[in-house]
Motif scaffolding. Structure first.
Motif, PDB file in Angstrom:
ATOM      1  N   SER A 257       0.834  -1.202   0.000  1.00  0.00           N
ATOM      2  CA  SER A 257       0.000   0.000   0.000  1.00  0.00           C
ATOM      3  C   SER A 257       0.868   1.251   0.000  1.00  0.00           C
ATOM      4  CB  SER A 257      -0.925   0.005   1.225  1.00  0.00           C
ATOM      5  OG  SER A 257      -1.586   1.249   1.339  1.00  0.00           O
ATOM      6  N   LYS A 258       0.366   2.293  -0.656  1.00  0.00           N
ATOM      7  CA  LYS A 258       1.092   3.563  -0.663  1.00  0.00           C
ATOM      8  C   LYS A 258       1.070   4.235   0.708  1.00  0.00           C
ATOM      9  CE  LYS A 258      -2.935   6.249  -2.184  1.00  0.00           C
ATOM     10  NZ  LYS A 258      -3.466   7.171  -3.221  1.00  0.00           N
ATOM     11  N   HIS A 259       0.215   3.747   1.603  1.00  0.00           N
ATOM     12  CA  HIS A 259       0.110   4.315   2.944  1.00  0.00           C
ATOM     13  C   HIS A 259       0.991   3.576   3.957  1.00  0.00           C
ATOM     14  CE1 HIS A 259      -3.176   6.738   1.482  1.00  0.00           C
ATOM     15  NE2 HIS A 259      -3.878   5.669   1.171  1.00  0.00           N
ATOM     16  N   LYS A 260       1.785   2.612   3.487  1.00  0.00           N
ATOM     17  CA  LYS A 260       2.577   1.803   4.421  1.00  0.00           C
ATOM     18  C   LYS A 260       3.555   2.660   5.216  1.00  0.00           C
ATOM     19  CE  LYS A 260       5.278  -2.460   4.721  1.00  0.00           C
ATOM     20  NZ  LYS A 260       6.164  -1.920   5.777  1.00  0.00           N
ATOM     21  N   HIS A 261       4.134   3.681   4.586  1.00  0.00           N
ATOM     22  CA  HIS A 261       5.118   4.493   5.307  1.00  0.00           C
ATOM     23  C   HIS A 261       4.469   5.259   6.461  1.00  0.00           C
ATOM     24  CE1 HIS A 261       3.347   7.582   2.686  1.00  0.00           C
ATOM     25  NE2 HIS A 261       3.839   8.478   3.527  1.00  0.00           N
ATOM     26  N   LEU A 262       3.177   5.574   6.321  1.00  0.00           N
ATOM     27  CA  LEU A 262       2.485   6.252   7.421  1.00  0.00           C
ATOM     28  C   LEU A 262       2.323   5.315   8.621  1.00  0.00           C
ATOM     29  CD1 LEU A 262      -0.314   8.083   5.391  1.00  0.00           C
ATOM     30  CD2 LEU A 262       1.836   9.036   6.239  1.00  0.00           C
ATOM     31  N   ILE A 263       1.960   4.075   8.341  1.00  0.00           N
ATOM     32  CA  ILE A 263       1.834   3.092   9.414  1.00  0.00           C
ATOM     33  C   ILE A 263       3.192   2.857  10.079  1.00  0.00           C
ATOM     34  CG2 ILE A 263       1.051   0.784  10.019  1.00  0.00           C
ATOM     35  CD1 ILE A 263      -1.149   2.544   8.945  1.00  0.00           C
ATOM     36  N   ASP A 264       4.243   2.736   9.253  1.00  0.00           N
ATOM     37  CA  ASP A 264       5.575   2.489   9.802  1.00  0.00           C
ATOM     38  C   ASP A 264       6.067   3.665  10.643  1.00  0.00           C
ATOM     39  OD1 ASP A 264       5.569   0.031   8.578  1.00  0.00           O
ATOM     40  OD2 ASP A 264       6.716   0.689   6.827  1.00  0.00           O
ATOM     41  N   ASP A 265       5.743   4.892  10.209  1.00  0.00           N
ATOM     42  CA  ASP A 265       6.115   6.064  11.010  1.00  0.00           C
ATOM     43  C   ASP A 265       5.389   6.065  12.347  1.00  0.00           C
ATOM     44  OD1 ASP A 265       7.788   6.950   9.032  1.00  0.00           O
ATOM     45  OD2 ASP A 265       6.391   8.413   8.195  1.00  0.00           O
ATOM     46  N   PHE A 266       4.140   5.656  12.321  1.00  0.00           N
ATOM     47  CA  PHE A 266       3.377   5.582  13.563  1.00  0.00           C
ATOM     48  C   PHE A 266       3.966   4.527  14.494  1.00  0.00           C
ATOM     49  CE2 PHE A 266      -1.140   4.943  15.455  1.00  0.00           C
ATOM     50  CZ  PHE A 266      -0.772   5.702  16.559  1.00  0.00           C
ATOM     51  N   ILE A 267       4.361   3.387  13.927  1.00  0.00           N
ATOM     52  CA  ILE A 267       4.984   2.323  14.725  1.00  0.00           C
ATOM     53  C   ILE A 267       6.287   2.822  15.350  1.00  0.00           C
ATOM     54  CG2 ILE A 267       6.125   0.073  14.568  1.00  0.00           C
ATOM     55  CD1 ILE A 267       4.038  -0.709  12.476  1.00  0.00           C
ATOM     56  N   LYS A 268       7.066   3.577  14.569  1.00  0.00           N
ATOM     57  CA  LYS A 268       8.319   4.119  15.094  1.00  0.00           C
ATOM     58  C   LYS A 268       8.062   5.071  16.255  1.00  0.00           C
ATOM     59  CE  LYS A 268      11.172   5.609  11.990  1.00  0.00           C
ATOM     60  NZ  LYS A 268      11.826   6.527  10.990  1.00  0.00           N
ATOM     61  N   LEU A 269       7.009   5.870  16.138  1.00  0.00           N
ATOM     62  CA  LEU A 269       6.660   6.794  17.219  1.00  0.00           C
ATOM     63  C   LEU A 269       6.253   6.027  18.477  1.00  0.00           C
ATOM     64  CD1 LEU A 269       6.043   9.669  18.269  1.00  0.00           C
ATOM     65  CD2 LEU A 269       3.749   9.421  17.295  1.00  0.00           C
ATOM     66  N   LEU A 270       5.451   4.970  18.313  1.00  0.00           N
ATOM     67  CA  LEU A 270       5.030   4.180  19.463  1.00  0.00           C
ATOM     68  C   LEU A 270       6.211   3.488  20.136  1.00  0.00           C
ATOM     69  CD1 LEU A 270       1.752   2.549  18.072  1.00  0.00           C
ATOM     70  CD2 LEU A 270       1.918   4.377  19.757  1.00  0.00           C
ATOM     71  N   GLU A 271       7.164   3.026  19.342  1.00  0.00           N
ATOM     72  CA  GLU A 271       8.356   2.396  19.910  1.00  0.00           C
ATOM     73  C   GLU A 271       9.140   3.391  20.761  1.00  0.00           C
ATOM     74  OE1 GLU A 271       9.180  -0.965  16.424  1.00  0.00           O
ATOM     75  OE2 GLU A 271      10.203   0.975  16.366  1.00  0.00           O
ATOM     76  N   TRP A 272       9.255   4.636  20.258  1.00  0.00           N
ATOM     77  CA  TRP A 272       9.932   5.671  21.049  1.00  0.00           C
ATOM     78  C   TRP A 272       9.153   5.975  22.323  1.00  0.00           C
ATOM     79  CZ3 TRP A 272       8.400  10.455  22.779  1.00  0.00           C
ATOM     80  CH2 TRP A 272       9.400  11.268  23.318  1.00  0.00           C
ATOM     81  N   GLN A 273       7.834   6.054  22.221  1.00  0.00           N
ATOM     82  CA  GLN A 273       7.009   6.376  23.387  1.00  0.00           C
ATOM     83  C   GLN A 273       7.094   5.301  24.457  1.00  0.00           C
ATOM     84  OE1 GLN A 273       3.168   6.956  21.605  1.00  0.00           O
ATOM     85  NE2 GLN A 273       3.535   9.109  21.119  1.00  0.00           N
ATOM     86  N   GLU A 274       7.217   4.042  24.052  1.00  0.00           N
ATOM     87  CA  GLU A 274       7.325   2.952  25.035  1.00  0.00           C
ATOM     88  C   GLU A 274       8.565   3.109  25.909  1.00  0.00           C
ATOM     89  OE1 GLU A 274       7.129  -0.898  23.167  1.00  0.00           O
ATOM     90  OE2 GLU A 274       5.042  -1.137  23.792  1.00  0.00           O
ATOM     91  N   GLY A 275       9.644   3.642  25.340  1.00  0.00           N
ATOM     92  CA  GLY A 275      10.887   3.776  26.098  1.00  0.00           C
ATOM     93  C   GLY A 275      11.087   5.131  26.731  1.00  0.00           C
ATOM     94  N   TYR A 276      10.109   6.033  26.619  1.00  0.00           N
ATOM     95  CA  TYR A 276      10.276   7.393  27.147  1.00  0.00           C
ATOM     96  C   TYR A 276       9.523   7.553  28.463  1.00  0.00           C
ATOM     97  CZ  TYR A 276       9.931  12.479  27.504  1.00  0.00           C
ATOM     98  OH  TYR A 276       9.992  13.782  27.949  1.00  0.00           O
ATOM     99  N   ASP A 277      10.252   7.816  29.527  1.00  0.00           N
ATOM    100  CA  ASP A 277       9.665   8.110  30.849  1.00  0.00           C
ATOM    101  C   ASP A 277       8.560   7.121  31.243  1.00  0.00           C
ATOM    102  OD1 ASP A 277      11.399  10.165  30.990  1.00  0.00           O
ATOM    103  OD2 ASP A 277       9.938  11.768  31.008  1.00  0.00           O
ATOM    104  N   GLY A 278       8.873   5.843  31.107  1.00  0.00           N
ATOM    105  CA  GLY A 278       7.926   4.829  31.536  1.00  0.00           C
ATOM    106  C   GLY A 278       6.668   4.742  30.697  1.00  0.00           C
ATOM    107  N   GLY A 279       6.737   5.225  29.469  1.00  0.00           N
ATOM    108  CA  GLY A 279       5.584   5.143  28.568  1.00  0.00           C
ATOM    109  C   GLY A 279       4.472   6.120  28.901  1.00  0.00           C
ATOM    110  N   LYS A 280       4.795   7.243  29.562  1.00  0.00           N
ATOM    111  CA  LYS A 280       3.741   8.182  29.976  1.00  0.00           C
ATOM    112  C   LYS A 280       3.071   8.877  28.794  1.00  0.00           C
ATOM    113  CE  LYS A 280       6.419  12.461  30.530  1.00  0.00           C
ATOM    114  NZ  LYS A 280       6.759  13.564  31.460  1.00  0.00           N
ATOM    115  N   LEU A 281       3.735   8.890  27.636  1.00  0.00           N
ATOM    116  CA  LEU A 281       3.163   9.553  26.460  1.00  0.00           C
ATOM    117  C   LEU A 281       2.665   8.544  25.423  1.00  0.00           C
ATOM    118  CD1 LEU A 281       5.718  12.465  25.896  1.00  0.00           C
ATOM    119  CD2 LEU A 281       3.496  12.555  27.027  1.00  0.00           C
TER     120      LEU A 281
END
Length: 446
Positions: A257-281
């Motif tokens: 899908s042409k929208h795959k990069h949007l999903i992957d960017d969202f996944i990357k953001l969630l991965e960062w959020q999991e490791g930031y300050d105990g996942g508060k964001l």
């Protein structure tokens, strides 16, 4: 056989029905059969009137063509056809026009009547009722069964009749009946030819959280995009399992899908959020994450994932969003020199110039709301290119020096004199206005 009938409980219970001495009092919705027949005639007559008379709900003796709904303070007149579509109303009225004459006529031979009753019983038990009978029963709330509709033709006719009348409950019931009694291929073929049934079935599966079945059905019908978006939407409903579900969704449904990069960017953001300050964001937006970094991790080294600059590079944050988030966060910290580093740079002749695409008047207003000193606001007002906007904003924020300099730039000596007259004598602003006016007057003369 006759002796058995005479002594049976059926005979005793049927006496009240077939007795010549008693007339059965059959009712529908609390009204006798005769009454509903008369009511049906009145309604049909009222519908045909070009300008039907109104009637009140406390009287049924006049033309039965409209309703008067009475509330505590007012009443609303409505035509009957505005409340119930005419085709549905007709079916409801016709439902009572059944032949009950056999209940009141004299039974010459009880044995013949018993046989006729048994025949009707077995015919109704093993033969499917007319499709319109089921539709009418659904409309008026009578019990009905679909199990006798065995053939594909009758099942399609039943679904078509439900769609024509617009009865959502019956459409869904028939669709679920088809799903239960047909092979998947035949069922999907019927859904593909019936968008309305597909809509009701999809809503039902979504409401009952049967997401795998819904996505499989959409895939079978060639609606892969709808299935992908449904899975994506479902994955985003649970922050705790969002990352895991999105990974599966990206791998299985967005690979081409042409929208795959949007999903992957969202996944990357969630991965960062999991490791930031105990996942508060976890589940927060990019703007919220950046604001928190600018507020609490401004001094983090650029090699750190928590550095605002590194975060912007990793998540493709625009310069406008970065500058706005940094402006608000550092203003809250009263870190004004850091704001200068964001918005200003050196000019050709040693001065300063703005390096932002944000409207400078909005920057000044934001700094003012967050308590910036007047001297800082005055220095930033110089970068508002439109003199009229600069003058209006300087007056609003009471940045007197900026007002004075703007009048000088406009060569408006009279306005400058009037403005000086309204300042407190011998104040710092008054002295500045007097000196500026004297220097400007000499310059204008030369």
């Amino acid at each position: 056989m006759a002796d058995y009938w005479e002594d049976s409980e059926i005979k005793k219970s049927a006496v009240g029905i077939f007795s010549d001495d008693e007339t059965p009092a059959l009712e529908m919705c609390g009204v006798s059969v005769g009454g509903t027949a008369q009511l049906s005639e009145q309604i049909n007559a009222g519908i045909k009137l070009s300008r039907p008379d109104r009637y009140s709900t406390d009287s049924l003796t006049g033309s039965f063509s409209g309703l008067v709904l009475k509330g505590d303070d007012d009443k609303v007149d409505l035509e009957l056809h505005e409340l119930v579509p005419e085709r549905i109303l007709q079916k409801i009225m016709d439902a009572d026009n059944e032949d009950y004459s056999f209940l009141t006529r004299t039974i010459a031979t009880e044995k013949d009547e018993q046989l006729r009753m048994l025949k009707r019983y077995y015919e109704s038990r093993w033969s499917p009722p007319d499709v319109e009978t089921v539709v009418t029963a659904s409309l008026i709330g009578r019990p009905y069964s679909l199990e006798l509709y065995k053939s594909i033709r009758l099942k399609k006719e039943l679904l078509k009749a439900a769609e024509n009348i617009g009865d959502g409950d019956l459409i869904l019931n028939v669709t679920l009946f088809l799903n239960r009694t047909l092979k998947k291929k035949l069922f999907h073929d019927i859904l593909a030819s019936s968008p309305l049934a597909m809509q009701h079935y999809s809503s039902y599966l979504s409401t009952t959280k049967q997401i795998p079945l819904l996505t499989d059905t959409l895939e079978m019908l060639g609606k892969s995009k709808d299935a992908s978006m449904k899975l994506y939407s479902e994955a985003c409903t649970s922050p705790q399992r969002m990352l895991q579900r999105l990974r599966v969704c990206s791998r299985n449904h967005f690979s081409d899908s042409k929208h795959k990069h949007l999903i992957d960017d969202f996944i990357k953001l969630l991965e960062w959020q999991e490791g930031y300050d105990g996942g508060k964001l976890l589940g927060a937006s990019v703007a919220t994450c950046l604001s928190d970094l600018c507020l609490n991790h401004w001094e983090a080294p650029k090699t750190s994932a928590n550095s605002p600059v590194t975060f912007c590079q990793a998540h493709n944050v625009s310069d406008r969003l970065y500058q706005w988030a940094a402006l608000i966060a550092r203003s809250k910290r009263q870190a004004w020199p850091e704001i200068d580093a964001i918005f200003l740079t050196k000019g050709w002749l040693g001065g300063k110039k703005a390096k932002t695409d944000l409207p400078m008047e909005e920057v000044v207003l934001c700094m003012s709301r967050l308590g910036a000193p007047k001297t800082l606001l005055t220095s930033y007002l110089e970068f508002v290119d439109n003199l009229d906007k600069r003058l209006a904003l300087a007056k609003k924020l009471q940045c007197h020096r900026s007002v004075i300099d703007t009048y000088v730039a406009q060569k408006d000596r009279l306005s400058l004199l009037n403005y000086k007259a309204n300042l407190t004598p011998q104040s710092e602003e008054y002295v500045y206005a007097e000196q500026t006016l004297r220097n400007a007057t000499v310059k204008w003369k030369n």
